[in-house]
Design an enzyme around this catalytic site. Structure first.
Site, PDB file in Angstrom:
ATOM      1  N   LYS A 277      36.756 -11.782   0.822  1.00  0.00           N
ATOM      2  CA  LYS A 277      36.524 -12.546  -0.405  1.00  0.00           C
ATOM      3  C   LYS A 277      36.201 -11.585  -1.549  1.00  0.00           C
ATOM      4  CE  LYS A 277      34.685 -16.856   1.524  1.00  0.00           C
ATOM      5  NZ  LYS A 277      35.750 -17.725   0.989  1.00  0.00           N
ATOM      6  N   ARG A 351      38.189 -23.812  10.210  1.00  0.00           N
ATOM      7  CA  ARG A 351      39.018 -24.661  11.074  1.00  0.00           C
ATOM      8  C   ARG A 351      39.208 -24.041  12.443  1.00  0.00           C
ATOM      9  NH1 ARG A 351      43.682 -24.307   6.604  1.00  0.00           N
ATOM     10  NH2 ARG A 351      41.780 -24.138   5.368  1.00  0.00           N
TER      11      ARG A 351
HETATM   12  N1  BES Z   1      33.765 -21.347   3.407  1.00  0.00           N
HETATM   13  C1  BES Z   1      34.999 -21.294   2.711  1.00  0.00           C
HETATM   14  C2  BES Z   1      35.200 -22.470   1.759  1.00  0.00           C
HETATM   15  C3  BES Z   1      34.342 -22.452   0.536  1.00  0.00           C
HETATM   16  C4  BES Z   1      34.634 -21.598  -0.503  1.00  0.00           C
HETATM   17  C5  BES Z   1      33.308 -23.339   0.416  1.00  0.00           C
HETATM   18  C6  BES Z   1      33.852 -21.611  -1.639  1.00  0.00           C
HETATM   19  C7  BES Z   1      32.542 -23.360  -0.730  1.00  0.00           C
HETATM   20  C8  BES Z   1      32.801 -22.486  -1.761  1.00  0.00           C
HETATM   21  C9  BES Z   1      36.158 -21.287   3.697  1.00  0.00           C
HETATM   22  O1  BES Z   1      35.930 -20.624   4.876  1.00  0.00           O
HETATM   23  C10 BES Z   1      37.290 -20.607   3.016  1.00  0.00           C
HETATM   24  O2  BES Z   1      37.155 -19.450   2.737  1.00  0.00           O
HETATM   25  N2  BES Z   1      38.365 -21.330   2.760  1.00  0.00           N
HETATM   26  C11 BES Z   1      39.493 -20.787   2.091  1.00  0.00           C
HETATM   27  C12 BES Z   1      40.730 -21.357   2.741  1.00  0.00           C
HETATM   28  C13 BES Z   1      41.985 -20.702   2.287  1.00  0.00           C
HETATM   29  C14 BES Z   1      42.024 -19.256   2.738  1.00  0.00           C
HETATM   30  C15 BES Z   1      43.147 -21.463   2.833  1.00  0.00           C
HETATM   31  C16 BES Z   1      39.400 -21.189   0.622  1.00  0.00           C
HETATM   32  O3  BES Z   1      38.971 -22.297   0.324  1.00  0.00           O
HETATM   33  O4  BES Z   1      39.727 -20.351  -0.209  1.00  0.00           O
HETATM   34 MN    MN Z   2      36.335 -18.556   4.719  1.00  0.00          MN
END
Ligand code: BES
Ligand code: MN
Ligand code: ZN
Length: 495
Positions: A277, A351
């Site tokens: 991230k 997931r």
């Molecule tokens: N935990 C995150 C989702 C999230 C991001 C929740 C920001 C709250 C605030 C999750 O694990 C994630 O990183 N999801 C990705 C999915 C994508 C790679 C398809 C996302 O939402 O960017």
């Molecule tokens: Mn994630």
């Protein structure tokens, strides 16, 4: 957290209280009880003098009221009675709680539940009052400093001027139990990931189990590898911190009754893994165990309420870290269900944990219905913002019941669609499915992924990415969606 002592008394004696709390509408209007206390004139006068206009959320603390044995009178403005909504009522009661917190009030007589919005039932005001008052005792400071100096509020006894019926009593206990559950959820979520590890979540479940008589089981990495949880374990392989699969069982119904299963995403820190991230606000990924914290908060509330129903909580918990052992984009893993997954983005880890936990929950507990709760997609925040949680699932009756529970508690959900069209986005050339479905409809494709692991059970998915915590100056966990889930479970127990 200190517990408030709540009472319901239809004809209370004013001399037993140090504070009377009275709701006041605009134009000097008040509830009929005000007249019986001899306070009508005072309220009209305050309005005429422009000292208290009954604006919604306005409060006025008056001291040394002769009428009240020399004690306090707290006026709580509710505005125009015809325009009073659930939202505005709640904000007024929050202002009331704040005013009480800033005073020396200790034993209060609360009559604000007598002025609820016209589309709400009698119990609703009692529920909101006990919830908000008990919640006003929540203070994270003690945990963040590792101290046990939680704030010590003066308020100790709250009496509602109300009939002492079973229904009303339950409304009050539900509000209080919900607040106590939310406090646990908030504490766990606010705690930094160097304290709140998967092992800490497991210890919390074990401790709760000891206090309340819940059966708790914890699976370790070796067992989970052996069982074939290849999806969950692919996320956990990048961290040295031991992952856990935590199960917690509440048995309030008969032994043969299929339980409700609550499955909570417990990523104690989400760096994204190799698909790292960006740095901005990454600290907030300590909140990525908000689903797990919700499950434990609901069990805390069950410990208080003891409804006649069976509930099992299942929490897959790990960190998502980049390392020499971490799963890499393109890797193919086999889930506990046997379906294979191409991990195209290691940041879509939620997931991967959840699919194995959903299979495990079904195989182990044969639930009548499953609800998973997860901070699953940033896309959900883009779609819905921070006021409602995303709700998707394969059974419209279940979804309708959840929507209703969310509306009643004002811990709201909003349904998004599922369907084959979105499912196609998960196609992979190298496995049964990919773990991402492209930029479009990210919340739906994430749920579509989970749907492939819940084909044989009634299932609903709550995406709480936007609602589990607040960012900015008031950064902190919200305790949601504990209120709606507790309400849902109590409704199921009654039906
Ligand atoms: N935990 C995150 C989702 C999230 C991001 C929740 C920001 C709250 C605030 C999750 O694990 C994630 O990183 N999801 C990705 C999915 C994508 C790679 C398809 C996302 O939402 O960017
Ligand atoms: Mn994630
Ligand atoms: Zn995550």
């Amino acid at each position: 957290m200190k517990k408030i002592h709540f009472n319901l008394i239809p004809n209370p004696n004013l001399t037993n209280f140090d504070t009377l709390v009275l709701p006041v509408f605009d134009k000097g209007r008040s509830i009929s009880a005000a007249a019986s206390f001899g306070l009508h004139e005072l309220i009209e006068k305050l309005d005429a003098q422009d000292d208290f206009k009954g604006k919604c959320g306005q409060t006025l603390m008056l001291l040394n009221q002769n009428l009240l044995n020399g004690a306090r009178l707290l006026l709580v403005g509710l505005g125009d009675p015809d325009k009073l909504t659930a939202k505005s009522y709640i904000s007024a009661i929050q202002a009331m709680a704040k005013a009480l917190d800033n005073s020396g009030a200790c034993q209060i007589l609360d009559t604000t539940h007598l002025a609820t919005p016209s589309d709400q039932l009698g119990q609703w005001g009692l529920f909101q009052n006990s919830l908000i008052l008990q919640r006003s005792f929540y203070d994270y400071a003690h945990a963040s400093r590792g101290e046990h100096t939680a704030k010590d509020p003066k308020l100790s006894q709250v009496t509602f001027m109300s009939e002492d019926s079973q229904e009303y009593k339950l409304a009050v206990s539900q509000g209080q139990a919900t607040a106590i559950g939310m406090a646990l959820t908030q504490d766990l979520a606010n705690m930094p990931s160097n304290f709140c590890t998967p092992a800490y979540l497991a210890e919390t479940a074990i401790e709760l189990g000891k206090q309340a008589g819940f059966n708790v089981q914890v699976l370790e990495r070796e067992q989970m590898l052996e069982m074939g949880m290849g999806a969950f374990m692919s996320v956990a392989q990048g961290t040295d911190t031991p992952p856990k699969m935590i199960s917690i069982q509440y048995q309030g119904g008969s032994a043969d009754q299929a339980p409700i299963a609550l499955v909570g995403k417990g990523v104690t820190f989400d760096t994204g893994g190799i698909s790292l991230k960006p740095g901005a606000s990454m600290d907030e990924m300590k909140y990525d165990m908000g689903g797990a914290a919700t499950v434990l908060g609901v069990f805390q509330a069950l410990a208080e309420l003891k409804p006649n129903i069976n509930v099992v909580g299942v929490i897959p918990s790990t960190e998502n870290m980049p390392s020499g052992n971490a799963v890499k984009p393109g890797d193919v893993v086999t889930s506990l269900s046997g379906q294979t997954i191409e991990v195209l983005n290691t940041d879509a880890e939620g997931r991967l944990l959840l699919c194995d936990a959903l299979t495990y929950a079904q195989q182990t507990y044969q639930p009548g219905l499953v609800i998973d709760i997860a901070t699953l997609t940033g896309a959900c925040i883009i779609a819905l913002g921070n006021h409602v949680s995303g709700l998707l699932g394969n059974d419209q009756a279940l979804i309708d019941q959840l929507l209703k529970a969310g509306n009643t508690t004002y811990d709201r959900f909003w349904q998004l669609p599922l369907g084959e069209e979105w499912d196609e986005q998960l196609k992979s050339n190298f496995a049964d499915m990919a773990n991402i479905g492209g930029r479009e409809a990210g919340t739906i494709t994430a749920a579509q992924f989970l749907a492939r692991y819940t084909k044989d059970v009634k299932w609903a998915h709550l995406d709480i990415a936007g609602t589990a915590w607040q960012s900015g100056a008031n950064k902190g966990a919200s305790g949601r969606p504990v209120p709606a889930l507790v309400e849902f479970i109590l409704q199921q127990a009654q039906s």
